[in-house]
Design a protein around this motif. Structure first.
Motif, short mmCIF file in Angstrom:
data_model
loop_
_atom_site.label_atom_id
_atom_site.label_comp_id
_atom_site.label_asym_id
_atom_site.label_seq_id
_atom_site.Cartn_x
_atom_site.Cartn_y
_atom_site.Cartn_z
N ASP A 56 -8.95 -1.12 -4.25
CA ASP A 56 -9.08 -2.04 -5.44
C ASP A 56 -7.78 -1.38 -6.49
O ASP A 56 -6.92 -0.57 -5.87
N SER A 57 -7.74 -1.29 -7.90
CA SER A 57 -6.67 -1.10 -8.29
C SER A 57 -6.92 0.71 -8.88
O SER A 57 -5.96 1.04 -8.96
N LYS A 58 -7.83 1.29 -8.60
CA LYS A 58 -8.70 2.81 -8.87
C LYS A 58 -7.54 3.56 -7.40
O LYS A 58 -7.34 4.58 -7.63
N MET A 59 -7.69 2.93 -5.96
CA MET A 59 -6.76 3.70 -5.51
C MET A 59 -5.40 3.22 -4.89
O MET A 59 -4.82 2.40 -4.98
N ASN A 60 -4.79 4.70 -4.90
CA ASN A 60 -3.31 4.34 -4.57
C ASN A 60 -2.51 4.40 -3.22
O ASN A 60 -2.21 4.25 -2.05
N THR A 61 -3.82 4.61 -2.17
CA THR A 61 -3.49 5.40 -1.31
C THR A 61 -4.90 5.14 -0.15
O THR A 61 -6.12 5.19 -0.67
N CYS A 62 -4.82 5.35 0.85
CA CYS A 62 -6.16 5.24 1.90
C CYS A 62 -6.61 6.58 2.21
O CYS A 62 -5.89 7.14 2.68
N PRO A 63 -7.91 6.55 3.25
CA PRO A 63 -8.53 7.38 3.61
C PRO A 63 -7.89 7.71 4.60
O PRO A 63 -7.21 7.64 5.24
N GLN A 64 -8.03 9.51 4.98
CA GLN A 64 -7.53 9.98 5.47
C GLN A 64 -7.87 9.48 7.41
O GLN A 64 -8.58 8.72 7.34
N ARG A 65 -6.87 9.03 7.78
CA ARG A 65 -7.00 8.08 9.79
C ARG A 65 -7.16 6.87 9.13
O ARG A 65 -7.53 6.09 10.64
N SER A 66 -6.85 5.89 8.31
CA SER A 66 -6.70 4.80 8.01
C SER A 66 -5.53 4.85 7.64
O SER A 66 -4.70 4.85 6.88
#
Length: 97
Positions: free
Chosen positions: A45-55
């Motif tokens: 979504d617009s708040k996320m600029n990176t993915c969680p670890q291991r993804s």
């Protein structure tokens, strides 16, 4: 006497349900959920600029949303099924001939 077969059937169904729930669930990285497509994901979504670890960031469909995708983890000797349970791999059927 007429209730005995019904009681046996009910007991058998309970045992079958218990065997299904005894299978371990696929472990996804934190923040991701298992999909029946065979991987763990979360939509960006617009708040996320990176993915969680291991993804990793992915776009499996041209017109689909951008997602974070990862493989699910299962204990050794098992692999995930579409329902998100770790199950032993099925033996391939032998060809006759």
């Amino acid at each position: 006497m007429k209730r005995l077969p019904l009681a046996i059937l009910f007991t058998g169904l309970l045992m079958l349900a218990g065997a299904t729930t005894a299978a371990e669930r696929v472990a996804c990285p934190e923040g991701l959920k298992w999909t029946n497509e065979g991987f763990c994901k979360v939509e960006l979504d617009s708040k996320m600029n990176t993915c969680p670890q291991r993804s990793k960031m992915a776009k499996p469909r041209v017109t689909g949303p951008l997602i974070c995708r990862a493989n699910g983890d299962c204990p050794d000797g098992t692999s995930p099924n579409s329902d998100g349970y770790c199950v032993p791999p099925k033996e391939p059927k032998k060809k006759k001939g």
